[in-house]
Write a protein that holds these residues in place. Structure first.
Motif, PDB file in Angstrom:
ATOM      1  N   GLU A  16       0.845  -1.191   0.000  1.00 43.10           N
ATOM      2  CA  GLU A  16       0.000   0.000   0.000  1.00 43.10           C
ATOM      3  C   GLU A  16       0.882   1.243   0.000  1.00 43.10           C
ATOM      4  N   GLN A  17       0.652   2.127  -0.957  1.00 41.56           N
ATOM      5  CA  GLN A  17       1.420   3.367  -1.010  1.00 41.56           C
ATOM      6  C   GLN A  17       0.489   4.554  -1.193  1.00 41.56           C
ATOM      7  N   LEU A  24       6.631   0.729  -3.475  1.00 38.88           N
ATOM      8  CA  LEU A  24       7.391  -0.465  -3.102  1.00 38.88           C
ATOM      9  C   LEU A  24       6.659  -1.751  -3.502  1.00 38.88           C
ATOM     10  N   GLY A  25       5.333  -1.717  -3.487  1.00 38.85           N
ATOM     11  CA  GLY A  25       4.572  -2.884  -3.954  1.00 38.85           C
ATOM     12  C   GLY A  25       4.897  -3.188  -5.407  1.00 38.85           C
ATOM     13  N   GLY A  26       5.038  -2.131  -6.198  1.00 40.23           N
ATOM     14  CA  GLY A  26       5.404  -2.312  -7.608  1.00 40.23           C
ATOM     15  C   GLY A  26       6.831  -2.817  -7.753  1.00 40.23           C
ATOM     16  N   VAL A  27       7.727  -2.326  -6.888  1.00 35.70           N
ATOM     17  CA  VAL A  27       9.125  -2.789  -6.935  1.00 35.70           C
ATOM     18  C   VAL A  27       9.178  -4.297  -6.674  1.00 35.70           C
ATOM     19  N   ILE A  28       8.450  -4.740  -5.654  1.00 37.12           N
ATOM     20  CA  ILE A  28       8.439  -6.171  -5.314  1.00 37.12           C
ATOM     21  C   ILE A  28       7.861  -6.986  -6.470  1.00 37.12           C
ATOM     22  N   THR A  29       6.729  -6.521  -6.993  1.00 39.98           N
ATOM     23  CA  THR A  29       6.057  -7.267  -8.069  1.00 39.98           C
ATOM     24  C   THR A  29       6.951  -7.373  -9.306  1.00 39.98           C
ATOM     25  N   VAL A  65      12.679  -0.308 -11.068  1.00 41.18           N
ATOM     26  CA  VAL A  65      13.386   0.946 -10.755  1.00 41.18           C
ATOM     27  C   VAL A  65      12.458   2.140 -10.999  1.00 41.18           C
ATOM     28  N   VAL A  66      11.714   2.086 -12.102  1.00 41.38           N
ATOM     29  CA  VAL A  66      10.768   3.173 -12.423  1.00 41.38           C
ATOM     30  C   VAL A  66       9.738   3.327 -11.302  1.00 41.38           C
ATOM     31  N   SER A  67       9.261   2.203 -10.773  1.00 43.56           N
ATOM     32  CA  SER A  67       8.277   2.268  -9.684  1.00 43.56           C
ATOM     33  C   SER A  67       8.851   2.969  -8.459  1.00 43.56           C
ATOM     34  N   TYR A  68      10.131   2.653  -8.177  1.00 47.48           N
ATOM     35  CA  TYR A  68      10.749   3.251  -6.995  1.00 47.48           C
ATOM     36  C   TYR A  68      10.970   4.752  -7.190  1.00 47.48           C
TER      37      TYR A  68
END
Lengths: 79, 283
Positions: A16-17, A24-29, A65-68
């Motif tokens: 959740e962001q 960070l959820g996107g980074v993990i995924t 990286v883009v998500s972060y």
């Protein structure tokens, strides 16, 4: 075992962001999918199309990286 | 094998009739997209002022720019990409593993488990949304990406599709691999998974479409504008004004539909093969 459960619980809590936070959820995924695709492309080297799978895997790592580093901007007031 | 359909052997009037029917169907399918695009580039006064004038003399992209700048559309696109990527990858992995076990595994209760899987087909997802929402609250997954993905990942359709596909693969491949010393996971990753490429592509397209267009479940499980996928953002966008800005709605709808179209075009051949469920040599 307990440490693994704690790490998993921590990672799952990152799904959740809020506004303009690093996603960070996107980074993990994207990292999980990217590493998975790259691994599959090396395991099945003898099959056709695996170079495309590898490229897709690296694209997923770029997306992590883009998500972060997702661009911060004034959050619209409508939402 | 059934005889191949030969269009040239038909009388000419039937060929003309077939083409007329197909072209009419194609025009009916494409017309809404064309109308949406032409309306999205009209200036606002012309949208309701001259709805029957299809092509505007003053085309503009103001609706695209306004929607993008006044709403976090970029964030919603990224949210949808994250959800779709995660849901598609997890579904392919889990559904193909489950399908492999149910098709080729030898264990007690295999058929019973398969019946349970296909039995869940008769339960509409809307019926389980409230209990699922409560469960998500118990494990802290409300308002998270994982909470949104789980409904699409757990849908039984993928398990059924992959099982049916793997049933068509001959057991002799597996026996040969076992004689060469491969264990079950090696057989799965090195033989079963690559042979199921067409079925996996079809499943990926289905899951992509389901996740990209999911509206009701994300609307229930998410309450923050920062976590919205595109359909939820669009849906609430329409509802929050008395006077709906149709130009922006159509512009955003077209931008939302574009990735699905691109994904389908890229995977069209594999998708058709997967639908036909063509497997390896029958045993």
């Amino acid at each position: 075992m307990t440490a693994a459960v704690l790490v998993a619980a921590y990672l799952l809590s990152l799904g959740e962001q809020g506004h303009n936070e690093p996603i960070l959820g996107g980074v993990i995924t994207f990292t999980a999918v990217g590493l998975g695709l790259i691994w599959i492309s090396y395991v099945n080297r003898e099959f056709t199309g695996m170079s495309k799978v590898r490229i897709l895997g690296f694209m997923m790592l770029v997306m992590a990286v883009v998500s972060y580093l997702w661009p911060h901007r004034p959050w619209p007031t409508a939402v | 094998m059934a005889a191949r359909f030969n269009l040239e052997s038909l009388p000419s009037w039937r060929i003309v009739a077939i083409h007329v029917i197909l072209m009419t169907a194609a025009i009916l399918a494409i017309a809404p997209f064309v109308y949406a695009f032409l309306t999205s580039i009209k200036p606002s006064p012309e949208i309701l002022g001259a709805p029957l004038q299809p092509i505007t003399p003053n085309p503009t992209i103001e609706h695209y720019i306004t929607f993008w700048t006044e709403h976090p559309f970029d964030r919603w696109v990224l949210n949808s990409l994250i959800l779709t990527t995660g849901a598609v990858f997890a579904s392919l992995l889990l559904d193909s593993l489950a399908g492999f076990a149910l098709a080729k595994g030898e264990f007690r209760g295999r058929y019973g488990i398969f019946l349970l899987v296909i039995g869940t087909f008769i339960i509409p997802p809307q019926a389980i949304m409230v209990p699922l929402f409560v469960q998500m609250g118990w494990i802290g997954w409300q308002n998270t990406y994982w909470g949104i993905m789980i409904l699409i990942i757990s849908a039984p359709f993928g398990v059924f599709l992959m099982r049916q596909f793997y049933l068509s693969i001959s057991d002799s491949y597996l026996e040969a691999a076992r004689m060469a010393g491969a264990n079950t996971f090696q057989i799965y990753f090195k033989i079963i998974l690559p042979m199921g490429k067409s079925a996996l592509a079809a499943l990926a397209i289905f899951k992509f479409i389901f996740m990209w267009g999911a509206f009701l479940w994300p609307l229930i499980i998410v309450d923050s504008g920062a976590m919205f996928p595109i359909p939820v953002g669009l849906g609430l966008f329409e509802g929050q004004y008395g006077d709906t800005p149709w130009g922006q709605v159509l512009a955003a709808s077209l931008l939302t539909a574009a990735p699905v179209l691109v994904a389908y075009i890229l995977a069209q051949e594999a998708f058709m093969k997967g639908i036909a469920l063509q497997g390896g040599v029958k045993g």
